[in-house]
Enzyme design. Structure first.
Site, PDB file in Angstrom:
ATOM      1  N   TYR A 223       0.886  -1.171   0.000  1.00 61.07           N
ATOM      2  CA  TYR A 223       0.000   0.000   0.000  1.00 61.07           C
ATOM      3  C   TYR A 223       0.924   1.221   0.000  1.00 61.07           C
ATOM      4  O   TYR A 223       1.664   1.435   0.951  1.00 61.07           O
ATOM      5  CB  TYR A 223      -0.921   0.009   1.218  1.00 61.07           C
ATOM      6  CG  TYR A 223      -2.088  -0.945   1.109  1.00 61.07           C
ATOM      7  CD1 TYR A 223      -3.348  -0.486   0.743  1.00 61.07           C
ATOM      8  CD2 TYR A 223      -1.926  -2.305   1.356  1.00 61.07           C
ATOM      9  CE1 TYR A 223      -4.421  -1.362   0.637  1.00 61.07           C
ATOM     10  CE2 TYR A 223      -2.989  -3.187   1.246  1.00 61.07           C
ATOM     11  CZ  TYR A 223      -4.230  -2.701   0.893  1.00 61.07           C
ATOM     12  OH  TYR A 223      -5.292  -3.565   0.778  1.00 61.07           O
ATOM     13  N   HIS A 255      -3.898  -2.646  -8.215  1.00 61.65           N
ATOM     14  CA  HIS A 255      -5.112  -3.379  -7.829  1.00 61.65           C
ATOM     15  C   HIS A 255      -6.260  -2.440  -7.503  1.00 61.65           C
ATOM     16  O   HIS A 255      -7.387  -2.621  -7.977  1.00 61.65           O
ATOM     17  CB  HIS A 255      -4.804  -4.276  -6.621  1.00 61.65           C
ATOM     18  CG  HIS A 255      -5.935  -5.166  -6.227  1.00 61.65           C
ATOM     19  ND1 HIS A 255      -6.887  -4.815  -5.302  1.00 61.65           N
ATOM     20  CD2 HIS A 255      -6.271  -6.409  -6.651  1.00 61.65           C
ATOM     21  CE1 HIS A 255      -7.752  -5.804  -5.161  1.00 61.65           C
ATOM     22  NE2 HIS A 255      -7.401  -6.774  -5.960  1.00 61.65           N
ATOM     23  N   HIS A 256      -6.008  -1.447  -6.682  1.00 65.04           N
ATOM     24  CA  HIS A 256      -7.024  -0.418  -6.448  1.00 65.04           C
ATOM     25  C   HIS A 256      -6.369   0.844  -5.904  1.00 65.04           C
ATOM     26  O   HIS A 256      -5.233   0.825  -5.435  1.00 65.04           O
ATOM     27  CB  HIS A 256      -8.161  -0.906  -5.534  1.00 65.04           C
ATOM     28  CG  HIS A 256      -7.786  -1.180  -4.118  1.00 65.04           C
ATOM     29  ND1 HIS A 256      -7.469  -2.427  -3.644  1.00 65.04           N
ATOM     30  CD2 HIS A 256      -7.677  -0.353  -3.037  1.00 65.04           C
ATOM     31  CE1 HIS A 256      -7.200  -2.377  -2.352  1.00 65.04           C
ATOM     32  NE2 HIS A 256      -7.306  -1.125  -1.954  1.00 65.04           N
ATOM     33  N   HIS A 326      -2.770   0.498  -4.076  1.00 67.65           N
ATOM     34  CA  HIS A 326      -2.495  -0.880  -3.670  1.00 67.65           C
ATOM     35  C   HIS A 326      -1.846  -1.590  -4.850  1.00 67.65           C
ATOM     36  O   HIS A 326      -2.476  -1.788  -5.890  1.00 67.65           O
ATOM     37  CB  HIS A 326      -3.796  -1.583  -3.269  1.00 67.65           C
ATOM     38  CG  HIS A 326      -3.630  -3.046  -2.981  1.00 67.65           C
ATOM     39  ND1 HIS A 326      -4.700  -3.900  -2.918  1.00 67.65           N
ATOM     40  CD2 HIS A 326      -2.529  -3.806  -2.747  1.00 67.65           C
ATOM     41  CE1 HIS A 326      -4.270  -5.120  -2.659  1.00 67.65           C
ATOM     42  NE2 HIS A 326      -2.951  -5.086  -2.551  1.00 67.65           N
ATOM     43  N   HIS A 405     -16.244  -5.261  -2.523  1.00 69.13           N
ATOM     44  CA  HIS A 405     -14.800  -5.517  -2.487  1.00 69.13           C
ATOM     45  C   HIS A 405     -14.458  -6.659  -1.546  1.00 69.13           C
ATOM     46  O   HIS A 405     -14.832  -6.664  -0.374  1.00 69.13           O
ATOM     47  CB  HIS A 405     -14.056  -4.256  -2.032  1.00 69.13           C
ATOM     48  CG  HIS A 405     -12.573  -4.433  -1.946  1.00 69.13           C
ATOM     49  ND1 HIS A 405     -11.764  -4.539  -3.049  1.00 69.13           N
ATOM     50  CD2 HIS A 405     -11.746  -4.543  -0.874  1.00 69.13           C
ATOM     51  CE1 HIS A 405     -10.501  -4.696  -2.669  1.00 69.13           C
ATOM     52  NE2 HIS A 405     -10.460  -4.704  -1.359  1.00 69.13           N
ATOM     53  N   HIS A 407     -10.940  -9.777  -1.286  1.00 70.67           N
ATOM     54  CA  HIS A 407      -9.685 -10.188  -1.904  1.00 70.67           C
ATOM     55  C   HIS A 407      -9.912 -11.497  -2.663  1.00 70.67           C
ATOM     56  O   HIS A 407     -11.003 -11.743  -3.150  1.00 70.67           O
ATOM     57  CB  HIS A 407      -8.588 -10.250  -0.866  1.00 70.67           C
ATOM     58  CG  HIS A 407      -8.084  -8.884  -0.475  1.00 70.67           C
ATOM     59  ND1 HIS A 407      -7.226  -8.660   0.573  1.00 70.67           N
ATOM     60  CD2 HIS A 407      -8.319  -7.664  -1.013  1.00 70.67           C
ATOM     61  CE1 HIS A 407      -6.953  -7.366   0.663  1.00 70.67           C
ATOM     62  NE2 HIS A 407      -7.615  -6.740  -0.284  1.00 70.67           N
ATOM     63  N   MET A 480     -11.067  -9.367   2.956  1.00 71.97           N
ATOM     64  CA  MET A 480     -11.903  -8.217   3.285  1.00 71.97           C
ATOM     65  C   MET A 480     -13.345  -8.542   2.902  1.00 71.97           C
ATOM     66  O   MET A 480     -13.596  -9.437   2.093  1.00 71.97           O
ATOM     67  CB  MET A 480     -11.449  -6.967   2.524  1.00 71.97           C
ATOM     68  CG  MET A 480     -10.095  -6.423   2.936  1.00 71.97           C
ATOM     69  SD  MET A 480      -9.706  -4.886   2.044  1.00 71.97           S
ATOM     70  CE  MET A 480      -8.178  -4.421   2.879  1.00 71.97           C
TER      71      MET A 480
END
Length: 610
Positions: A223, A255-256, A326, A405, A407, A480
């Site tokens: 992150y 990823h985001h 991320h 969201h 993983h 998550m």
């Protein structure tokens, strides 16, 4: 081999069919609340090279999807269809193939070994097959639901599309060997809501929030936090749209991303650009939690409704922003540089309502875990009636968009609104959710949430390929369960989530230790992940964990954007009592279907060579 050519009569018939079909599609398109720009407003390349391109439109009155499949370089045929997770086994297919003399179009399905069979009920209906300067264009339709057990039910959430290219003729459909085909998958939301893109204001400005020239760390999960600030004297504006900026070549690593505004209590936030867990990061970063924009893999540009904008800048607002990127780097690639970020579109002409973004679901904590070798384990997070009663205005809020969201093990996500103990409405649901396709989706209808309502977010996970428990957390191999809901008018409530009470989880570990021959590490110095790693996963320990999560008290995070909880007691809270649940949706058969053909359609696709 020369593909058979059309006769003059066939050419005339094809032209007449094309005109008639165009009118049918156009009428279907105009049945929505806002007419799209073209008869096929949605388009996606199926394969990385773009040799197969799918366009489509949806008629909700007919409960029908119209497909246009463009094959740029036709060989001997093509197959296209849908399956639960994007596999070619147990798929619902439509196939164009030739036996060397004649070409056919047929509704088919594949079995567990990937063998293809002609469907006795032909629900894919060919409307047109036409050569164009771009390639062969196939136009066909299919109802949402067919009541055929071999067919895929087209629903609101993610649809996994599969495709394959036939490079040689086959004597029959059953002779096609899928293991030797060029195949792939693409994920889309087929049933797009009938909502037009709102008009953008004339005084539109843009701002790019990027982390400049980041050397992506050579580790699986990073992150990255970057602090930037608004220009001096930047007045109050409304964000009306935003879109991702992903550095070319890094599409698989980013990823985001999120843009947060810092708390106004700090006059200055020190410059910083580095890993968010760095010991060198300034403490103020922990107070940069007000979400301005959130993007994840697979999402496109996001537009606010015409009467709504997300406020930033001006008096009482911090000038400092935190970009969080991320990076998912499973191959631990080194030496890659990145300048990805988010482009904001904003206006000084303020709209009627300020928008907000709220996190629902589970707190990022290892207290919530999934045992290994589970195919459908459910974890649930709660935004309780106590929190909404305290934090929402008397008139409530309206949720207009949602981004689900998880993983890598997430397979299904749903958020339900409950009132007075009864489930009333689904906020968002994706029964075929994929962590690789996390777009922000406009809701078909805004959902009103009143003080005292409960929002329940449940995630279903598949850990069938894992040998250890998967705990909650920030890492990509952790899990998550989140629903980022976009709503208006904005409130102070930024996060409404829960987790099991830690004391009850300790009792779980003691109980498992007491009733198992293998010793479970329950020593005080062991972390929760270490304790989960030592659990012997048998039917007793699994059932006990499911029971714990279904009855134990929870710790509720009813948080403001400053990460501070609203005043009150939030630990050891009882689970909300739900006395009445919504019924599972049942598939609908087409209202008027007539007799479906039982054999494939002979197709003229002249003009090319196989």
């Amino acid at each position: 081999m020369q593909v058979p050519g059309p006769s003059a009569r066939e050419v005339a018939s094809m032209y007449g069919t094309a005109v008639a079909v165009f009118l049918v599609i156009l009428v279907a398109a105009l049945q929505g609340s806002g007419p799209p720009e073209s008869p096929f407003p949605y388009r996606v390349p199926l394969d990385p090279e773009g040799s197969l391109e799918l366009s489509w439109n949806v008629s909700y009155t007919q409960e029908m999807v119209y497909f246009q499949l463009l094959v740029r370089e036709l060989k001997a045929g093509v197959l296209f269809g849908m399956s639960n997770r994007g596999e070619l086994e147990n798929a619902d297919l439509v196939v164009l193939w030739t036996d060397g003399d004649t070409a056919y179009f047929g509704d088919a399905w594949s079995d567990e070994q990937g063998r293809i069979h002609l469907d006795s009920q032909q629900d894919y209906q060919l409307l047109q097959a036409q050569r164009t300067p771009e390639g062969l264009c196939l136009l066909f339709k299919r109802p949402f639901g067919t009541c055929d057990p071999k067919d895929y039910l087209i629903e609101d959430g993610t649809v996994h599309l599969v495709y394959g290219v036939l490079e040689e003729p086959f004597g029959s459909l059953e002779a096609i060997n899928t293991s030797g085909l060029q195949i792939g998958l693409q994920r889309v939301q087929l049933l797009k809501p009938n909502i037009s893109v709102p008009a953008l204001p004339s005084d539109l400005h843009t701002m790019e929030i990027r982390a400049p020239d980041v050397l992506i760390p050579g580790r699986k999960t990073t992150y990255w936090c970057h602090i930037t600030k608004l220009p001096d004297g930047f007045s109050r504006h409304h964000i009306v749209m935003y879109e991702p900026i992903v550095t070319k070549g890094n599409e698989a690593l980013v990823h985001h991303m999120e843009v947060f505004q810092c708390s106004a209590q700090f006059e200055r936030v020190p410059p910083f650009s580095g890993p968010c867990d760095s010991k060198m990061k300034p403490d103020q970063l922990n107070y940069c939690r007000h979400v301005l924009a959130a993007w994840a893999l697979g999402a496109k540009a996001f537009y606010y409704p015409e009467e709504v904008g997300l406020a930033f800048g001006g008096a009482g607002s911090s000038r400092f922003l935190r970009l969080e990127v991320h990076y998912h780097n499973p191959l631990e690639i080194r030496g890659r540089r990145d300048s990805s970020g988010i482009r904001l579109y904003y206006t000084a002409t303020l709209r009627r309502f300020d928008a907000g973004i709220m996190e629902l679901g589970l707190v990022y904590t290892p207290l919530m875990a999934i045992p290994p070798q589970e195919t459908a384990f459910v974890l649930t997070g709660y935004c309780t009636d106590k929190c909404t009663q305290m934090a929402l205005p008397p008139s409530g809020i309206r949720i207009f968009a949602s981004q689900l969201h998880t993983h890598l093990t997430g397979r299904k996500v749903v958020t339900v609104l409950a009132r007075n103990g009864q489930e009333r409405e689904i906020v968002n649901r994706d029964d075929h959710y994929s962590p690789h396709f996390q777009e922000i989706r406009m809701l078909k209808k805004a959902v009103s949430v009143h003080p005292g309502d409960v929002l329940i977010t449940s995630c279903t996970y598949n850990t069938g390929d894992r040998d250890l428990a998967t705990v909650g957390g920030f890492g990509i191999l952790e899990e998550m369960c989140v629903n980022y809901v976009h709503y208006y008018p904005r409130t102070q409530l930024e996060l409404c989530k829960s987790a099991v009470d830690p004391g009850f989880l300790r009792e779980y570990f003691h109980t498992v230790n007491r009733f198992n021959a293998e010793e479970v590490c329950t020593c005080p110095q062991a972390s929760v992940p270490e304790q989960f790693a030592s659990v012997p996963w048998n039917s007793f320990s699994r059932d006990m964990l499911k029971a714990l999560y279904s009855f134990a008290p929870i710790s509720v995070h009813c948080n403001k954007s400053t990460a501070v909880r609203f005043p009150g007691e939030w630990d050891l809270q009882p689970l909300p009592k739900i006395t009445s649940k919504l019924e599972e949706p049942t598939p609908r058969c087409p209202s008027s279907r007539g007799q479906s053909p039982t054999s494939p359609t002979v197709v003229s696709i002249g003009g090319g060579r196989s």
